[in-house]
Write a protein that holds these residues in place. Structure first.
Motif, PDB file in Angstrom:
ATOM      1  N   ALA A 154     -38.731  65.832  20.149  1.00  0.00           N
ATOM      2  CA  ALA A 154     -39.661  64.707  20.136  1.00  0.00           C
ATOM      3  C   ALA A 154     -40.925  65.046  20.922  1.00  0.00           C
ATOM      4  N   ALA A 155     -40.756  65.796  22.006  1.00  0.00           N
ATOM      5  CA  ALA A 155     -41.918  66.190  22.812  1.00  0.00           C
ATOM      6  C   ALA A 155     -42.832  67.091  21.999  1.00  0.00           C
ATOM      7  N   VAL A 156     -42.229  68.026  21.298  1.00  0.00           N
ATOM      8  CA  VAL A 156     -43.027  68.937  20.462  1.00  0.00           C
ATOM      9  C   VAL A 156     -43.761  68.147  19.384  1.00  0.00           C
ATOM     10  N   ALA A 157     -43.058  67.203  18.781  1.00  0.00           N
ATOM     11  CA  ALA A 157     -43.678  66.405  17.716  1.00  0.00           C
ATOM     12  C   ALA A 157     -44.881  65.622  18.244  1.00  0.00           C
ATOM     13  N   ARG A 158     -44.792  65.250  19.525  1.00  0.00           N
ATOM     14  CA  ARG A 158     -45.843  64.438  20.104  1.00  0.00           C
ATOM     15  C   ARG A 158     -46.999  65.293  20.664  1.00  0.00           C
TER      16      ARG A 158
END
Ligand SMILES: Cc1cc2nc3c(=O)[nH]c(=O)nc-3n(C[C@H](O)[C@H](O)[C@H](O)COP(=O)(O)OP(=O)(O)OC[C@H]3O[C@@H](n4cnc5c(N)ncnc54)[C@H](O)[C@@H]3O)c2cc1C
Lengths: 289, 803
Positions: free
Chosen positions: A281-285
């Motif tokens: 999720a961090a990467v996606a954000r």
């Protein structure tokens, strides 16, 4: 110990510090009381004197200077969730504070300081702050000292709660484009976390240049998963990288908690699942505003 | 929620009337038992055993007595010198079981963790608690027995000294020729169902405040009691005092669910302490203490015999109930009801069910909503699900094939019950329609998305309610008084009580219609043995059936009186007098009216004129006694202890995250038959409450112990009940079949739903996991347990692939 504790409400940090230094044991700091009152009501704790720090202005307010956000220890969860500076500079902290249980009533009274001093392995705020590299400012016997939250959590004689006061929490503002996510796995809506993960990530041209990852609620201390994250640096976030991360994290959990939040075997496995989900999720954000 | 529009707005019955007693608790004005404080009030703190099994060698209270503010300390032996053993609410001996002598505090032997051992009475709570830590108790700790089946082993520790085994009671529920049914079966499906210990946690914990009445040498007990009159009887026996000297007053109750039925040691103990000190003595249960009260733990070994088409030919069940340590509370009876309610809604005649009730060193049970019938539903519905799966049938189809049909009522069950009415197939079809069954099936057929598997669960629950057990204070009838004052205001006094369900409102609606007054003219008084007519309180979904039924009869009698007076005032025949919502009128003569108040005043003041023909005052007391309860055994020795058989179908859709084992309930529908709905808000509130009980129990609520028998679950941090985010909005539809023998066709509505909803959730989760080869019938289906089952199935798969 006293059946009917006395109560003091100092008006300044200096006064409070002086008072604490002058008392020999048996005194306890009380902020929002969300943590401590259940213990006292239950008879598990019998203080002689409450030092109510609610009147200390030095422990209030949220401000930013030189890329560091300074948050007073008396800031309640609701303020963390709604404050504009926190929302802009430390969105992961706002999110973690909103994921704490207890609902509005608790969030309106529960303070940042109380949450951290409790050092409860299942709590949500410390993992987020650790992932953000927070520092803390303490006052003990009139002396002010600054240390990293990570170091504080390993100290055994900080005296917080009885002799020392946590004054402020200092958090480097998250750099623009930082990806972040707070992942919380709990058994049901009203339960404490069974496995939590806080992740931040920086990307450059699709490759991970820096990342932090903290895993909470699976062991009696929050686990810094730096060792597991190391292998991601310089890599793209691929299915294989995700799988690697998920496999590495459980190995960092030496002695998993096994309680009514779930068995040790499951908690250990979940350390990997929440870590991977948080990082994904961090990467996606990352890179988005 | 259902559509609340109603066609008949000339009546209160059937309408979503606001609760008359609901305001006070919401604004914080309700006075609960703990809110009563009397001059000279003392407080008790109970010392409880930290061991599950032990012998008490020595108790030294001297340290506690030295604490200033301590008034009295008592241990089990001393209490036993003053008090008789607690009278059992339902004595197992009456049903052929073993009856233990239950004392208010342990004498010599400790039976379970948390058992009271000593008590301190002091000027305030904190002093009592502090002094309690100064009592020194030396125990010889013994090896406890914690598992029901293990407790039946020949060498197991015997919990009650002097007993030959830990089996408290064994009973068969048998009918027909089950062996022949199994012999001719095309399929035999075996299912073990493990129901864990979970409880009911009212937000208001228990509290007793005993006030010594010096003038009469008697006692008034303010109590969180569901059954004040029967409690008074128990107290009189335990204290050795006539009932006339005892008053039990149960103020507003903040939830009970069976847990506040009596037999608890603290009830008589507080009365004794009040007597010994001559002062009021109060004890308020902590959450930790409240969590000691167990329920439901059962293990079933089920077998279904089916023909090739999925018709159930026979049923076998060997079940073990772990009821914990002996108690005088009615908890153990739950186990009996589990067997009696077999085979639930299914038209199976050949059954062989064997109940074994086992005493262990876990804390005792008390009654818990569902009263064992939830376990019947769980065991049956999980077994049927297994059968459907093994036969490759649709879960709904197999049920529709086996239900008792609507035209078969009244139906004599193979255990002797007489089911009054119902349309089980219709209810299932309605619930399926409400949830959009076909749509979900289509979505399920699309396969899992992002590791999330969808499953659909169907379950049915038959809930006998309003029970009456012969030779016990579980009575089938009850009484009410209706009193009309000279100003026309109405007071209803009932023998039934409310645990917070809203039955006073339902009863007031009935009386308003029957008497012909407005709702705001009515007050309801309950829960006081000195002012209310004799009654049995609340349990078993009975309060509206018998409380409402008896109040209706009393209201009819009072109405006849006022109509007589009005006729005299109007100078017309009684048949011409009409009374509606507080206004009398004369048939065919517009404009001639009298208010209810005018007529009532005329009645009270006209004993020698207009009220000559009636008996004053304007009061009546009546009893409602359902006619279909049968306590005379039939030729097979069977009785029918229940007048009403509520039933409901539950359909739910769950989504399982296979990575974590965590389940989310996506949709839930229920079709509910409570005979006749007096107030849809009350009925749906109860039904939704029961559903969240069931969902919580199926998925995460659990009371855990360590291997030495110490209870690990001590607070709401560990015992987590569902929050709103854990449940979708429940689609509730009514599918009522009026009960032919009760007032207006009522059936119980307070209890049903725990087992049916729990079973629906378990079935949905297992249904979702069919592709993974998982079938998990050990509750709760919490994330770690579901994950563990998935892992086990994977390993099994890998092993099989390797072989
Ligand atoms: C129902 C409920 C659910 C909860 N769920 C969660 C959850 O899911 N996740 C989560 O993270 N937290 C959760 N919490 C914990 C909650 O966040 C903490 O209890 C709260 O933050 C404590 O703050 P307080 O001000 O009330 O502390 P207090 O109770 O006043 O104090 C707590 C402790 O900290 C000390 N202390 C407080 N402030 C200071 C200070 N400035 N300096 C030195 N010592 C200090 C006190 O002496 C005491 O020992 C929950 C709490 C409740 C009641």
């Amino acid at each position: 110990m006293s059946l009917y504790p006395s109560f003091a409400r100092p008006n300044s940090l200096a006064q409070a510090s002086e008072l604490l230094a002058g008392l020999s044991g048996g005194s306890v700091i009380i902020a929002g009381g969300q943590e401590i009152m259940p213990y006292i009501n239950h008879g598990a704790m019998q203080p002689d004197i409450y030092i109510d720090i609610g009147g200390l202005k030095e422990l209030r307010g949220i401000s930013e200077a030189d890329g560091v956000v300074s948050i007073g220890a008396l800031t309640v969860h609701r303020e963390l969730q709604g404050n504009a500076i926190v929302a802009e500079k430390l969105p992961m902290l706002a999110d973690a504070a909103s994921r704490a249980g207890g609902g509005r009533q608790v969030h309106n009274r529960a303070t940042l300081g109380g949450n951290l001093v409790a050092m409860h392995p299942l709590y949500d705020i410390a993992p987020a702050l650790l992932a953000l590299g927070a520092e803390v400012e303490l006052v003990k016997a009139g002396e002010t000292r600054r240390t990293s939250l990570a170091a504080l959590m390993h100290e055994t004689s900080h005296g917080l709660g009885s002799e020392a006061i946590l004054v402020r929490v200092l958090v480097p503002a998250m750099a623009a484009g930082t990806g972040w996510a707070y992942e919380k796995l709990k058994l049901s809506g009203g339960a404490y976390g069974s496995a939590n993960a806080a992740a931040t990530v920086q990307l450059d041209a699709g490759r991970i240049t820096a990342a932090t990852l903290m895993i909470g609620a699976v062991a009696d201390r929050i686990i810094d998963a730096a060792a597991a994250v190391q292998g991601l640096i310089g890599q793209a976030w691929t299915a294989a990288a995700a799988e690697q991360l998920e496999l590495r994290c459980p190995a960092l959990v030496k002695q998993p908690l096994s309680d009514q939040q779930g068995s040790g075997e499951w908690r250990q496995a979940m350390a990997g699942v929440v870590a991977r989900r948080a990082m994904a999720a961090a990467v996606a954000r990352a890179g988005q505003k | 929620m259902a559509d609340h529009s109603t066609t008949d707005d000339t009546r209160y019955v059937g309408q979503a009337v606001r609760t008359i007693e609901g305001r006070a608790p919401i604004v914080g004005a309700a006075r609960y038992t703990n809110d009563f404080v009397f001059p000279g009030q003392l407080y008790a703190h109970i010392v409880r055993s930290p061991h599950a099994a032990a012998r008490i060698r020595r108790i030294d209270s001297s340290g506690a007595l030295k604490v200033s503010g301590v008034v009295r300390v008592l241990d089990g032996a001393e209490a036993a010198a003053h008090l008789k053993p607690i009278t059992h609410y339902i004595d197992p001996a009456v049903f052929g079981g073993k009856s233990a002598e239950v004392r208010v505090m342990a004498v010599d032997d400790v039976w379970c963790y948390g058992q009271p051992v000593a008590v301190v009475v002091a000027e305030d709570k904190r002093t009592a608690r502090f002094a309690a830590q100064r009592i020194q108790i030396v125990y010889d700790v013994l090896e406890p027995v914690l598992d029901a089946e293990a407790a039946t082993a020949p060498d197991a520790h015997i919990v009650v000294p002097g007993w030959d085994s830990n089996i408290m009671m064994q009973a068969p529920f048998r009918n027909g020729d089950p062996d022949a049914a199994f012999a001719k079966a095309a399929h035999v499906v075996k299912t073990s169902v493990d129901i864990h210990r979970f409880s009911t946690q009212p937000i208001e914990t228990r509290c007793y405040n005993a006030v010594w009445e010096h003038d009469i040498e008697g006692v008034t007990l303010y109590a969180t009691a569901q059954n004040p009159h029967p409690l008074r009887h128990v107290l009189s026996e335990v204290l050795g005092m006539p009932e006339s000297k005892i008053r039990v007053h149960a103020p507003v109750i903040g939830g009970a669910f069976g847990m506040k039925m009596h037999g608890h040691p603290e009830e008589a103990l507080m009365c004794l302490l009040a007597k010994l000190t001559g002062r009021p003595v109060k004890w308020t249960e902590t959450r930790e203490e409240c969590l000691l009260i167990g329920a439901r733990e059962q293990r079933h070994h089920m077998e279904l015999a089916l023909d090739a088409d999925g018709v159930i030919l026979g049923l076998r069940d060997r079940y073990f109930a772990n009821v914990g340590a002996p108690s005088a509370c009615p908890g153990w009876g739950m186990a009996f009801l589990t067997g009696l309610t077999m085979p639930g809604p299914y038209a199976v005649r050949d059954i062989d069910v064997q109940m074994t009730v086992v005493i262990t060193n876990k804390p005792s049970w008390n009654a818990a909503r569902g009263y064992g019938k939830e376990s019947t539903a769980l065991a049956l519905e999980l077994a049927i699900e297994d059968a459907a799966r093994q036969l490759g049938m649709d879960a709904a189809e197999i049920r529709l094939k086996n239900f008792i049909r609507a035209e078969q009522f009244p139906y004599n069950s193979p255990t002797g019950l007489i089911y009054d009415s119902g349309d089980y197939s219709g209810a299932v079809l309605k619930a399926m329609h409400a949830i959009g069954y076909e749509g979900w099936k289509a979505r399920q057929a699309e396969g899992p998305k992002d590791g999330k598997y969808i499953g659909i669960g169907v379950a049915f629950e038959l809930t006998p309610e309003g029970g009456a057990l012969p030779g016990t204070m579980v009575a089938g009838y009850d009484s009410s008084s209706v009193r009309v004052a000279p100003d026309g205001s109405v007071r209803i006094l009932t023998g039934v009580t409310t645990p917070g369900t809203g039955n006073p409102t339902g009863i007031a609606q009935i009386v308003a219609d029957e008497l012909g007054v407005t709702m705001d003219a009515i007050e309801v008084t309950q829960g006081d043995t000195t002012t209310c007519p004799y009654g049995f309180g609340n349990y078993s979904g009975r309060s509206t059936i018998v409380g409402g039924g008896s109040a209706a009869l009393a209201a009819q009698q009072v109405r006849a009186k006022v109509v007589t007076v009005a006729a005299a005032l109007f100078d017309v025949p009684e048949a011409d007098v009409e009374l509606h919502r507080g206004v009398f009128s004369v048939k065919g003569q517009q404009g001639r009216t009298l208010t209810f108040k005018e007529v009532c005043y005329a009645a009270y003041t006209g004993a020698y004129s207009v009220a000559h023909g009636i008996t004053l005052p304007l009061e009546a007391t009546a009893t409602f006694k359902p006619s279909n309860i049968r306590h005379t055994p039939d030729e097979n020795g069977r009785i029918n202890p229940y007048p009403s058989y509520s039933n409901a179908a539950y359909v739910t859709v769950c989504e399982v995250d296979v990575e974590t084992g965590k389940t989310k309930v996506l949709a839930f529908a229920a079709a509910h038959d409570c005979g006749r709905v007096i107030n849809p808000v009350l009925v749906e509130g109860q039904a939704c409450g029961a559903i969240s009980f069931g969902v919580g129990g199926a998925m995460f609520e659990a009371i855990a112990f360590d291997s030495s028998g110490r209870q690990l679950t001590r607070s709401f941090m560990d015992y987590v009940m569902p929050r709103s985010e854990d449940l979708p909005a429940v689609k509730m539809v009514h599918h009522d079949s009026p009960n032919p023998v009760t007032y207006m066709g009522l059936k119980g509505a307070g209890e049903a739903g725990v087992g049916g909803s729990a079973a629906a959730v378990v079935n949905a989760i297992n249904n979702a996991l069919i592709p993974l080869g998982v079938s998990l019938n050990t509750l709760p289906l919490s994330a770690p347990n579901v994950w563990g089952a998935i892992q086990a199935a994977r390993k099994r798969g890998q092993r099989e692939a390797a072989e």
